[in-house]
Design a protein around this motif. Structure first.
Motif, PDB file in Angstrom:
ATOM      1  N   UNK A 158     -44.280  11.293   7.338  1.00 56.70           N
ATOM      2  CA  UNK A 158     -45.418  11.311   8.274  1.00 56.70           C
ATOM      3  C   UNK A 158     -45.629   9.947   8.916  1.00 56.70           C
ATOM      4  N   UNK A 159     -45.486   8.887   8.141  1.00 58.43           N
ATOM      5  CA  UNK A 159     -45.633   7.531   8.688  1.00 58.43           C
ATOM      6  C   UNK A 159     -44.524   7.263   9.713  1.00 58.43           C
ATOM      7  N   UNK A 160     -43.321   7.694   9.403  1.00 62.70           N
ATOM      8  CA  UNK A 160     -42.204   7.515  10.334  1.00 62.70           C
ATOM      9  C   UNK A 160     -42.453   8.278  11.636  1.00 62.70           C
ATOM     10  N   UNK A 161     -43.021   9.454  11.548  1.00 60.09           N
ATOM     11  CA  UNK A 161     -43.345  10.232  12.746  1.00 60.09           C
ATOM     12  C   UNK A 161     -44.400   9.517  13.594  1.00 60.09           C
ATOM     13  N   UNK A 162     -45.363   8.882  12.946  1.00 56.07           N
ATOM     14  CA  UNK A 162     -46.377   8.123  13.684  1.00 56.07           C
ATOM     15  C   UNK A 162     -45.741   6.938  14.409  1.00 56.07           C
ATOM     16  N   UNK A 163     -44.852   6.233  13.731  1.00 60.74           N
ATOM     17  CA  UNK A 163     -44.156   5.098  14.355  1.00 60.74           C
ATOM     18  C   UNK A 163     -43.291   5.590  15.504  1.00 60.74           C
ATOM     19  N   UNK A 164     -42.609   6.712  15.300  1.00 62.33           N
ATOM     20  CA  UNK A 164     -41.774   7.294  16.361  1.00 62.33           C
ATOM     21  C   UNK A 164     -42.601   7.589  17.607  1.00 62.33           C
ATOM     22  N   UNK A 165     -43.787   8.132  17.419  1.00 68.20           N
ATOM     23  CA  UNK A 165     -44.672   8.439  18.545  1.00 68.20           C
ATOM     24  C   UNK A 165     -45.052   7.166  19.298  1.00 68.20           C
ATOM     25  N   UNK A 166     -45.318   6.089  18.582  1.00 70.09           N
ATOM     26  CA  UNK A 166     -45.650   4.813  19.226  1.00 70.09           C
ATOM     27  C   UNK A 166     -44.469   4.250  20.015  1.00 70.09           C
ATOM     28  N   UNK A 167     -43.279   4.305  19.428  1.00 75.11           N
ATOM     29  CA  UNK A 167     -42.078   3.790  20.104  1.00 75.11           C
ATOM     30  C   UNK A 167     -41.798   4.612  21.358  1.00 75.11           C
ATOM     31  N   UNK A 218     -43.920   6.302  23.126  1.00 77.40           N
ATOM     32  CA  UNK A 218     -44.958   5.983  24.111  1.00 77.40           C
ATOM     33  C   UNK A 218     -44.669   4.682  24.838  1.00 77.40           C
ATOM     34  N   UNK A 219     -44.204   3.659  24.097  1.00 79.85           N
ATOM     35  CA  UNK A 219     -43.848   2.384  24.722  1.00 79.85           C
ATOM     36  C   UNK A 219     -42.728   2.570  25.735  1.00 79.85           C
ATOM     37  N   UNK A 220     -41.703   3.320  25.350  1.00 76.66           N
ATOM     38  CA  UNK A 220     -40.588   3.539  26.285  1.00 76.66           C
ATOM     39  C   UNK A 220     -41.019   4.404  27.469  1.00 76.66           C
ATOM     40  N   UNK A 266     -31.666  -3.121  17.050  1.00 75.57           N
ATOM     41  CA  UNK A 266     -31.859  -2.984  18.504  1.00 75.57           C
ATOM     42  C   UNK A 266     -31.542  -1.578  19.018  1.00 75.57           C
ATOM     43  N   UNK A 267     -30.782  -0.815  18.245  1.00 80.70           N
ATOM     44  CA  UNK A 267     -30.432   0.537  18.687  1.00 80.70           C
ATOM     45  C   UNK A 267     -31.376   1.597  18.120  1.00 80.70           C
ATOM     46  N   UNK A 268     -32.143   1.249  17.104  1.00 82.09           N
ATOM     47  CA  UNK A 268     -33.037   2.231  16.475  1.00 82.09           C
ATOM     48  C   UNK A 268     -34.096   2.804  17.412  1.00 82.09           C
ATOM     49  N   UNK A 269     -34.758   1.996  18.247  1.00 82.73           N
ATOM     50  CA  UNK A 269     -35.794   2.581  19.110  1.00 82.73           C
ATOM     51  C   UNK A 269     -35.276   3.697  20.017  1.00 82.73           C
ATOM     52  N   UNK A 270     -34.047   3.577  20.460  1.00 82.46           N
ATOM     53  CA  UNK A 270     -33.450   4.605  21.320  1.00 82.46           C
ATOM     54  C   UNK A 270     -33.360   5.923  20.565  1.00 82.46           C
ATOM     55  N   UNK A 271     -32.873   5.856  19.337  1.00 81.18           N
ATOM     56  CA  UNK A 271     -32.760   7.071  18.529  1.00 81.18           C
ATOM     57  C   UNK A 271     -34.128   7.646  18.195  1.00 81.18           C
TER      58      UNK A 271
END
Length: 144
Positions: A35-44, A46-48, A86-91
């Motif tokens: 669940x925490x990872x999903x929240x971080x994913x949503x933030x990333x 949104x930034x992109x 550096x490649x993680x945000x893309x995924x």
């Protein structure tokens, strides 16, 4: 056959990451990690998504440092994982990227990552192709 292909077909680092993912999704840890990872994913994401309001393609490093020699970091799992930072945000954001060579340092290649909007792979590949046509890094070999 399944056990043989999974053992011989996957490297130690891949197996390690699969085990970490399986652990994080196991009972008792699902809420804490997934669940925490999903929240971080949503933030990333949104930034992109905000970046796509102004830009068609983003240019970033592929890795925080130049490539390391084969086998150099295998004893340091954290260094291996940091090479991917550096490649993680893309995924995480579900978008697309391509890495192209953009130079050398001490005989080791430097990667440049171009990130594109989701489902805009054609634009991304045109940008990468234009860069390669304007430079010759893709045609050079490391001076090892």
């Amino acid at each position: 056959m399944f056990e043989t292909t999974r053992d011989a077909g996957l490297g130690d680092e891949v197996k390690h990451r699969i085990m970490l993912g399986t652990y994080a999704l196991s009972a008792g840890y699902y809420d804490a990690y997934y669940n925490k990872a999903q929240q971080v994913r949503t933030l990333v994401k949104g930034d992109l998504d905000r970046c796509w309001e102004r830009f068609d393609v983003l240019l970033t490093p592929t890795s925080p440092e130049v490539a390391f020699r084969i086998g150099e970091k295998t004893a340091d799992p954290m260094a291996m994982k940091l090479a991917d930072v550096c490649t993680l945000p893309v995924n995480m954001a579900g978008t697309c990227a391509v890495s192209v060579p953009c130079g050398f340092q001490d005989g080791l290649p430097i990667g440049m990552q171009l990130i594109g909007r989701p489902f805009e792979e054609a634009t991304l590949l045109r940008a990468a192709h234009a860069y390669e046509q304007a430079t010759d890094w893709h045609a050079r070999s490391p001076g090892l």
